[in-house]
Design a protein around this motif. Structure first.
Motif, PDB file in Angstrom:
ATOM      1  N   PRO A 159     -24.432   4.813 -23.370  1.00 42.81           N
ATOM      2  CA  PRO A 159     -25.149   3.967 -22.413  1.00 42.81           C
ATOM      3  C   PRO A 159     -26.321   3.252 -23.076  1.00 42.81           C
ATOM      4  O   PRO A 159     -27.049   3.824 -23.884  1.00 42.81           O
ATOM      5  CB  PRO A 159     -25.657   4.955 -21.356  1.00 42.81           C
ATOM      6  N   MET A 160     -26.492   1.980 -22.719  1.00 45.38           N
ATOM      7  CA  MET A 160     -27.558   1.168 -23.280  1.00 45.38           C
ATOM      8  C   MET A 160     -28.769   1.172 -22.338  1.00 45.38           C
ATOM      9  O   MET A 160     -28.624   1.421 -21.144  1.00 45.38           O
ATOM     10  CB  MET A 160     -27.064  -0.263 -23.504  1.00 45.38           C
ATOM     11  N   ASN A 161     -29.939   0.896 -22.888  1.00 44.22           N
ATOM     12  CA  ASN A 161     -31.179   0.834 -22.121  1.00 44.22           C
ATOM     13  C   ASN A 161     -31.596  -0.620 -21.959  1.00 44.22           C
ATOM     14  O   ASN A 161     -31.462  -1.422 -22.889  1.00 44.22           O
ATOM     15  CB  ASN A 161     -32.293   1.597 -22.838  1.00 44.22           C
ATOM     16  N   TYR A 162     -32.138  -0.953 -20.773  1.00 45.34           N
ATOM     17  CA  TYR A 162     -32.623  -2.306 -20.514  1.00 45.34           C
ATOM     18  C   TYR A 162     -34.109  -2.361 -20.820  1.00 45.34           C
ATOM     19  O   TYR A 162     -34.899  -1.569 -20.302  1.00 45.34           O
ATOM     20  CB  TYR A 162     -32.374  -2.684 -19.053  1.00 45.34           C
ATOM     21  N   HIS A 163     -34.484  -3.314 -21.686  1.00 46.96           N
ATOM     22  CA  HIS A 163     -35.883  -3.439 -22.076  1.00 46.96           C
ATOM     23  C   HIS A 163     -36.157  -4.881 -22.498  1.00 46.96           C
ATOM     24  O   HIS A 163     -35.489  -5.403 -23.397  1.00 46.96           O
ATOM     25  CB  HIS A 163     -36.178  -2.479 -23.238  1.00 46.96           C
ATOM     26  N   TYR A 164     -37.123  -5.518 -21.844  1.00 44.64           N
ATOM     27  CA  TYR A 164     -37.510  -6.890 -22.158  1.00 44.64           C
ATOM     28  C   TYR A 164     -36.325  -7.859 -22.171  1.00 44.64           C
ATOM     29  O   TYR A 164     -36.074  -8.549 -23.162  1.00 44.64           O
ATOM     30  CB  TYR A 164     -38.263  -6.973 -23.494  1.00 44.64           C
ATOM     31  N   LYS A 165     -35.567  -7.880 -21.086  1.00 46.57           N
ATOM     32  CA  LYS A 165     -34.458  -8.808 -20.848  1.00 46.57           C
ATOM     33  C   LYS A 165     -33.296  -8.650 -21.821  1.00 46.57           C
ATOM     34  O   LYS A 165     -32.490  -9.553 -21.991  1.00 46.57           O
ATOM     35  CB  LYS A 165     -34.950 -10.254 -20.866  1.00 46.57           C
ATOM     36  N   PHE A 181     -25.636  -1.053  -7.171  1.00 46.04           N
ATOM     37  CA  PHE A 181     -25.881  -1.604  -8.503  1.00 46.04           C
ATOM     38  C   PHE A 181     -26.735  -0.654  -9.327  1.00 46.04           C
ATOM     39  O   PHE A 181     -26.427  -0.360 -10.479  1.00 46.04           O
ATOM     40  CB  PHE A 181     -26.564  -2.970  -8.362  1.00 46.04           C
ATOM     41  N   ARG A 182     -27.821  -0.150  -8.725  1.00 46.10           N
ATOM     42  CA  ARG A 182     -28.700   0.799  -9.436  1.00 46.10           C
ATOM     43  C   ARG A 182     -27.973   2.083  -9.788  1.00 46.10           C
ATOM     44  O   ARG A 182     -28.162   2.629 -10.883  1.00 46.10           O
ATOM     45  CB  ARG A 182     -29.928   1.121  -8.587  1.00 46.10           C
ATOM     46  N   GLU A 183     -27.157   2.591  -8.884  1.00 43.60           N
ATOM     47  CA  GLU A 183     -26.437   3.838  -9.139  1.00 43.60           C
ATOM     48  C   GLU A 183     -25.424   3.682 -10.266  1.00 43.60           C
ATOM     49  O   GLU A 183     -25.339   4.531 -11.152  1.00 43.60           O
ATOM     50  CB  GLU A 183     -25.738   4.312  -7.877  1.00 43.60           C
ATOM     51  N   PHE A 184     -24.650   2.623 -10.247  1.00 47.69           N
ATOM     52  CA  PHE A 184     -23.598   2.448 -11.250  1.00 47.69           C
ATOM     53  C   PHE A 184     -24.158   2.099 -12.623  1.00 47.69           C
ATOM     54  O   PHE A 184     -23.667   2.588 -13.634  1.00 47.69           O
ATOM     55  CB  PHE A 184     -22.612   1.360 -10.808  1.00 47.69           C
ATOM     56  N   PHE A 185     -25.188   1.259 -12.658  1.00 45.22           N
ATOM     57  CA  PHE A 185     -25.727   0.803 -13.939  1.00 45.22           C
ATOM     58  C   PHE A 185     -26.934   1.611 -14.413  1.00 45.22           C
ATOM     59  O   PHE A 185     -27.574   1.251 -15.395  1.00 45.22           O
ATOM     60  CB  PHE A 185     -26.088  -0.678 -13.857  1.00 45.22           C
ATOM     61  N   ILE A 244     -30.060   2.163 -13.266  1.00 43.48           N
ATOM     62  CA  ILE A 244     -31.343   1.474 -13.253  1.00 43.48           C
ATOM     63  C   ILE A 244     -32.215   2.162 -12.212  1.00 43.48           C
ATOM     64  O   ILE A 244     -31.800   2.339 -11.072  1.00 43.48           O
ATOM     65  CB  ILE A 244     -31.157  -0.020 -12.920  1.00 43.48           C
ATOM     66  N   ASP A 245     -33.423   2.542 -12.589  1.00 45.48           N
ATOM     67  CA  ASP A 245     -34.300   3.290 -11.696  1.00 45.48           C
ATOM     68  C   ASP A 245     -35.044   2.415 -10.689  1.00 45.48           C
ATOM     69  O   ASP A 245     -35.234   2.803  -9.550  1.00 45.48           O
ATOM     70  CB  ASP A 245     -35.328   4.083 -12.513  1.00 45.48           C
TER      71      ASP A 245
END
Length: 92
Positions: A15-21, A56-60, A62-63
């Motif tokens: 799994p990848m992390n989202y940070h600064y777009k 969307f938050r649950e599947f991807f 995202i908190d």
């Protein structure tokens, strides 16, 4: 099933992390701006064409609801309804 945006370069689907777009892989350090669009197609095939902010938050994984809202606004999705009842449709 592994949730989140998965790294295309890691063999086991890290799994990848989202940070600064951008989406960052913690294992191989791969950076991808379009990883979410690829994962959205997986969502459509596995779950269906309709999603909400919560799904969307649950599947991807995202908190933050605010981050999820901003990401959903950037994607080419058709939106129905308003406010907390908003639904998004993934177009083919």
């Amino acid at each position: 099933m592994v949730k989140g945006v998965l790294c295309p370069h890691c063999a086991n689907g890290q799994p990848m992390n989202y940070h600064y777009k951008k989406w960052h892989c913690p294992r191989c350090k791969w950076v991808d701006q379009d990883a979410l669009k690829k994962a959205l197609e997986d969502y459509r095939l596995l779950v269906g064409p309709k999603l909400t902010n919560k799904s969307f938050r649950e599947f991807f994984a995202i908190d933050s609801p605010n981050v999820a809202y901003k990401l959903l606004q950037q994607l080419p999705l058709k939106a129905d309804r308003t406010k907390k009842h908003r639904q998004y449709w993934i177009m083919e």
